[in-house]
Scaffold this active site. Structure first.
Site, PDB file in Angstrom:
ATOM      1  CE  LYS A 190      -4.056   1.888   0.244  1.00 52.39           C
ATOM      2  NZ  LYS A 190      -3.615   2.729  -0.879  1.00 52.39           N
TER       3      LYS A 190
ATOM      4  CE  LYS B  98       4.693   7.394  -2.081  1.00 52.01           C
ATOM      5  NZ  LYS B  98       3.727   7.815  -1.055  1.00 52.01           N
TER       6      LYS B  98
ATOM      7  N   GLY C  77      -3.039   7.998  -4.476  1.00 50.92           N
ATOM      8  CA  GLY C  77      -2.488   9.239  -4.995  1.00 50.92           C
ATOM      9  C   GLY C  77      -1.259   9.684  -4.227  1.00 50.92           C
ATOM     10  CG  ASP C  78       2.922  10.784  -3.250  1.00 46.55           C
ATOM     11  OD1 ASP C  78       2.840  10.435  -2.069  1.00 46.55           O
ATOM     12  OD2 ASP C  78       3.871  11.461  -3.689  1.00 46.55           O
TER      13      ASP C  78
ATOM     14  CB  SER D 162      -5.623   4.723   1.688  1.00 50.20           C
ATOM     15  OG  SER D 162      -5.476   5.891   0.920  1.00 50.20           O
TER      16      SER D 162
END
Length: 444
Positions: A90, A126, A165-166, A376
């Site tokens: 995640k 990531k 998202g990021d 999340s």
């Protein structure tokens, strides 16, 4: 040479030209010496640290797409699936020109411990690309996202790896990626979080990282005999984390007086007008100069400078290594009481050490910004149950998670004789759970 030093040296040797990853590993392992030294023989025999700092899987792929003029571009896509000992991978997808393998690995490594601290069953990963969505049309962004997901879809899934998202990856990008995944896999599942409310998203997800940051800060201040009311807060960044950190701080009675973007920063002594900031950054996708032009009390400055404003609480919410040693000295000189990271590793190691030595309460991002990934995970739960919770339900769960994180890192620090050192506390608390799961699952 100690086991910790051996592994740090190996990481630097095997991962050249990845300074952010070196920095993250060194910061974590240095703070874990107390635990590792007590178990050095067992950990060394099992190569525990080598397994901890080596991703389970690293994916690098090309992303070709066509712009509005018919020109083909090729970007590089990444997904680092770091550790699945406590649950599916995640972690977010970052779209920014600075993205490279080292940055994705540092973020994935940090994510392992952050996700562990939430108490929820999620592992660490990531991803992202060096694609820059700024200045691109919606059609160009869609073309990139569809190409990116065409390859990424082979390696993710609701029970395998759930990206989010990021930086550079907002609701628009998540929507395009989800649509392409569904089209390719012929499955409607919670494979991405941060989705729109119309197709499986969670209320409070947009606000979660900023709100969670303030819930933890409020609990920490309370435990040190301080109230949020009347406090001056300086914030960097102008994305979701910064906007909703300012909003929640002001709901708690504090005053957020700064924000920043890649070109400059705003000082608004009357307090940042959150609705105006949202209009400028979320609706118009414009620069902060437009905020200053619309707000008489605000002053715009080019470059860096938010940390020079006197404050009680500082919240770096922009990007890695944005709060430097000179900034730390300025904050201390101005009487800052607390620094909590809203971004991932925004404070350099020497600045962190200076703040701690100067008696400033300092909380690392893996603890203080965990509200985003925690929510999340709550979105994943709602998707699995085919339910949608109210804003109040999600927000209440988020608040409890962040309060528990503070007490867990505080207790871990005290347990090892490092009372008040929340870097050590966060790393130990996150590490102990991951290591327990790794040991139980054998050498895999």
């Amino acid at each position: 040479m100690s086991y910790v030093d051996e592994v740090i040296a190996q990481v630097i040797e095997k991962n050249p030209s990845q300074p952010e990853f070196h920095q993250a590993v060194k910061e974590v392992l240095d703070s874990l010496r107390l635990v590792i030294d007590q178990n050095e023989d067992v950990y060394r025999k099992d190569a525990l640290l080598e397994r901890l700092v080596t991703p389970e899987r690293q994916l690098i792929f090309r992303v070709p797409w066509v712009d509005d003029k018919g020109q083909v571009h090729v970007n590089t896509g990444y997904r680092v699936q770091f550790n699945s000992a406590i649950g599916p991978y995640k972690g977010g997808l970052r779209l920014h020109p600075s993205v490279n393998l080292g940055i994705i690995k540092f973020l994935g490594f940090e994510q392992v411990f952050k996700n562990s601290l939430t108490g929820l069953p999620i592992g660490g990963g990531k991803g992202g690309s060096d694609f820059d969505p700024k200045g691109k049309s919606d059609r160009e962004v869609m073309a990139f996202c569809q190409s990116f997901m065409t390859e990424l879809s082979k390696y993710i899934g609701a029970d395998t790896d759930v990206p989010a998202g990021d930086i550079g990856t907002g609701a628009r990008e998540i929507g395009y990626m989800f649509g392409q995944y569904k089209r390719l896999q012929n499955r409607y599942e919670g494979v991405l979080t941060g989705k729109g409310l119309a197709y499986g998203g969670s209320l409070a997800r947009t606000e979660a990282t900023g709100y969670g940051l303030l819930y933890l800060v409020q609990e920490m201040m309370k435990c040190h005999g301080e109230e949020m009311t009347g406090k001056t807060v300086v914030v960097s960044g102008a994305g979701n984390v910064a906007i909703y950190a300012i909003q929640k701080a002001q709901q708690m009675g504090a005053k957020g007086v700064t924000c920043s973007d890649s070109t400059g920063w705003i000082y608004d002594p009357e307090g940042i007008d959150v609705e105006l900031l949202k209009e400028v950054k979320e609706v118009k996708r414009a620069r902060l100069t437009e905020y200053a032009a619309a707000r008489e009390s605000a002053v715009y400055h080019e470059g860096r400078g938010v940390w020079a404003i006197p404050c009680d609480i500082a919240l770096p919410c922009a990007t890695q290594n944005e709060l430097l040693i000179d900034d730390a000295k300025q904050l201390v000189a101005n009487g800052c009481k607390a620094v909590a990271e809203g971004a991932n590793m925004p404070t350099t190691l020497d600045a962190t050490q200076y703040l701690q030595e100067s008696g400033v309460l300092f909380v690392p991002g893996k603890a203080s910004n965990a509200g985003g990934v925690a929510t999340s995970a709550l979105e994943m739960t709602q998707n699995s149950e085919r339910l949608s919770w109210s804003f109040e339900e999600v927000d209440s769960k988020l608040q409890n998670i962040m309060i528990n994180i503070y007490h867990n890192i505080d207790n871990a620090a005290k347990k090892y004789g490092k009372d008040g050192n929340y870097v050590v506390g966060a790393n130990i608390a996150g590490f102990e759970k991951v290591v327990s799961a790794m040991n139980a699952q054998g050498i895999v």
